[in-house]
Design an enzyme around this catalytic site. Structure first.
Site, PDB file in Angstrom:
ATOM      1  NE  ARG A 127     -22.421  17.285  48.470  1.00 53.02           N
ATOM      2  CZ  ARG A 127     -22.780  16.771  47.289  1.00 53.02           C
ATOM      3  NH1 ARG A 127     -23.960  16.166  47.153  1.00 53.02           N
ATOM      4  NH2 ARG A 127     -22.002  16.874  46.242  1.00 53.02           N
ATOM      5  CE1 TYR A 142     -23.109  14.027  42.652  1.00 54.58           C
ATOM      6  CE2 TYR A 142     -22.597  13.535  44.938  1.00 54.58           C
ATOM      7  CZ  TYR A 142     -23.288  14.267  43.995  1.00 54.58           C
ATOM      8  OH  TYR A 142     -24.131  15.246  44.396  1.00 54.58           O
ATOM      9  CG  ASP A 149     -25.193  12.678  48.049  1.00 50.46           C
ATOM     10  OD1 ASP A 149     -25.584  11.494  48.150  1.00 50.46           O
ATOM     11  OD2 ASP A 149     -25.689  13.500  47.256  1.00 50.46           O
ATOM     12  CG  HIS A 151     -24.746  10.373  44.207  1.00 52.19           C
ATOM     13  ND1 HIS A 151     -24.886  10.023  42.897  1.00 52.19           N
ATOM     14  CD2 HIS A 151     -25.288  11.610  44.316  1.00 52.19           C
ATOM     15  CE1 HIS A 151     -25.474  11.006  42.234  1.00 52.19           C
ATOM     16  NE2 HIS A 151     -25.742  11.975  43.078  1.00 52.19           N
ATOM     17  CD  GLU A 159     -27.964  13.962  49.524  1.00 52.29           C
ATOM     18  OE1 GLU A 159     -27.265  14.829  50.095  1.00 52.29           O
ATOM     19  OE2 GLU A 159     -28.438  14.111  48.394  1.00 52.29           O
ATOM     20  CD  GLU A 202     -29.995  13.489  44.937  1.00 50.75           C
ATOM     21  OE1 GLU A 202     -29.576  14.200  45.861  1.00 50.75           O
ATOM     22  OE2 GLU A 202     -29.290  13.165  43.972  1.00 50.75           O
ATOM     23  NE  ARG A 252     -30.680  15.682  49.751  1.00 48.58           N
ATOM     24  CZ  ARG A 252     -30.362  16.846  49.206  1.00 48.58           C
ATOM     25  NH1 ARG A 252     -30.932  17.956  49.605  1.00 48.58           N
ATOM     26  NH2 ARG A 252     -29.468  16.928  48.258  1.00 48.58           N
ATOM     27  CD  GLU A 310     -28.047  19.981  47.257  1.00 46.95           C
ATOM     28  OE1 GLU A 310     -29.176  19.535  46.955  1.00 46.95           O
ATOM     29  OE2 GLU A 310     -26.994  19.410  46.935  1.00 46.95           O
ATOM     30  CD1 TRP A 342     -21.883   8.355  38.671  1.00 46.11           C
ATOM     31  CD2 TRP A 342     -23.743   9.603  38.843  1.00 46.11           C
ATOM     32  NE1 TRP A 342     -21.491   9.670  38.756  1.00 46.11           N
ATOM     33  CE2 TRP A 342     -22.606  10.454  38.871  1.00 46.11           C
ATOM     34  CE3 TRP A 342     -25.014  10.158  38.952  1.00 46.11           C
ATOM     35  CZ2 TRP A 342     -22.720  11.839  38.991  1.00 46.11           C
ATOM     36  CZ3 TRP A 342     -25.134  11.524  39.074  1.00 46.11           C
ATOM     37  CH2 TRP A 342     -23.984  12.355  39.078  1.00 46.11           C
TER      38      TRP A 342
END
Ligand code: EZ4
Ligand code: CO
Length: 412
Positions: free
Chosen positions: A147, A159, A220, A222, A246, A272, A293, A349, A412
């Site tokens: 990643r 992040y 990602d 995020h 992602e 996630e 995820r 991951e 975030w």
């Protein structure tokens, strides 16, 4: 046949972990991960006050019935706290069933569908030089899939970038991929979508030029983009052949992904922060994502995530289970057993835990040539050293939040 003891163990060797430990009348023990980053105590209270009393004297062999009892019996359904608590019970019961049978959990789930689990790690850098060093370092550690997260000009903290300042409660320990920071208040970070969208494609171009076409690369976003911004990012990254992009949008609006999909063939991974099959209902049926995820820890355990993955399999959607450091070694072991057994495994991951964490949780998994394997110990193959765990009391820590330049709070 009965559960005679249920303990909720909180320990913070390198970060906070919440573990449920069940013991049967025959003295067999099982572990389940219930760690919810930044909201740990809520799950502890849910388990201690409302779940542990219900488990005593229950038949430990009845995994599905116990799941339904905790889910339907609470009346109030879903949500990360509830589903993490149920996940811990479910995982601990699979651990016990494996030990009673003398088999690793993946054998109970149908046996191995592959020899090992392709795993990806987190490379990052504020500059290209730092990023290239980090990618090389991951390749030396055996990672094939990587990643890539990058600093963005004008933003102070972002992040996914390993900070130089340790975020470990013990300042002498370097532990720089952990986004939660010890303290009584969450940290504020900054965000600027236009700078990010301008910068990221150039970084991937540089990475492909340096490392070639072979390594699977992931990224990602995020949850920070609107659907049309996400569509633009996906399209602009197409030349660099991402394994996945992602969390392009805040995923509670499943329909947002229809717009993203219309504009890009970059594979999408999401989930996630999801905690049940219902969160995936539309995006799986409409084939709006490519990878699921969810973590075992946050999605109702092995039993429920297996159902999500079997539903996904009908649409050629694969697993990409969450495996940050805030999933404990117990949660990681559960992911490995599930991932080894399902047909539609995609990637796992894998961020290495700290040395203290590996002392508290004795693990039997292996890491070879970029592939994980859960090992062949009966059950999950993880032991919790309660004396070691007791040396590291809970440390208050929060995930950060974002504000834009004008002060608006941002995802975030
Ligand atoms: O921010 O697990 O893909 N991984 C991630 C993680 C999450 C943390 C939150 O606790 O997005 O790093
Ligand atoms: Co993520």
């Amino acid at each position: 046949m009965a559960i005679t003891r249920a303990e909720v163990i909180v320990t913070s060797p390198d970060r906070n972990f919440v573990t449920l430990k069940l013991t049967t009348a025959d003295g067999v023990t099982g572990l389940g991960d219930a760690t919810l980053n930044g909201r740990e105590s809520a799950v502890v209270a849910y388990l201690r006050d409302h779940v542990v009393p219900l488990l005593i004297d229950r038949d430990e062999s009845r995994i599905e019935d116990t799941w339904q009892f905790l889910y339907r019996g609470a009346y109030w359904r879903r949500g990360p706290v509830t589903m993490a608590a149920i996940a811990a019970v479910d995982t601990a019961l699979w651990d016990i069933k494996g030990k009673v049978a003398g088999l690793p959990v993946y054998q109970l789930l149908g046996g191995a569908s592959r020899e090992g689990l392709l795993a990806y790690g987190h490379a990052s850098g504020r500059s290209l030089e730092e990023l290239f060093d980090s990618i090389r370092d991951h390749q030396e550690q055996g990672y094939r899939a990587i990643r890539v997260q990058t600093g963005v000009p004008g933003l102070k903290s972002i992040y996914g970038i390993a900070s130089n300042e340790t975020r470990h409660a013990d300042k002498s320990v370097r532990y720089d991929h952990e986004p939660a920071q010890p303290g009584s208040l969450p940290a504020e970070e900054d965000w600027d979508t236009r700078s990010y969208l301008r910068h990221v494609p150039a970084v991937f171009e540089a990475v492909r030029n340096e490392f070639g076409p072979e390594p699977p690369l992931l990224h990602d976003a995020h949850h920070r983009l609107t659907p049309i911004e996400a569509a633009r990012l996906g399209r602009s990254l197409e030349p660099y052949d991402l394994f996945w992009l992602e969390d392009v949008t805040p995923a509670e609006n499943q329909e947002a992904l229809r717009l993203v999909r219309r504009h890009t063939t970059t594979p999408l991974a999401i989930g996630e922060v999801f905690n049940s099959v219902w969160d995936y209902q539309h995006i799986i049926r409409e084939q709006l994502i490519d990878y699921v995820r969810s973590a075992v820890t946050h999605t109702g355990g092995i039993s429920h995530l297996k159902k999500v993955l079997e539903y996904a399999a009908q649409y050629q959607i694969k697993s990409g289970m969450h495996g940050p450091t805030d999933v404990s070694p117990v949660g990681m072991a559960a992911a490995m057993h599930l991932g080894l057994s399902v047909h539609n495994f995609g990637i796992q991951e894998y961020m290495k835990h700290g040395a203290r964490t590996d002392q508290v949780f004795r693990q039997s998994f292996s890491w070879r040539g970029g592939y994980l394997h859960p090992g062949d110990e009966p059950g999950l193959g993880v032991d919790l050293d309660t004396d070691e765990a007791g040396r590291y009391p809970y440390v208050q820590a929060y995930l950060p939040y974002n504000r834009l330049a004008d002060g608006t709070l941002h995802d975030w």
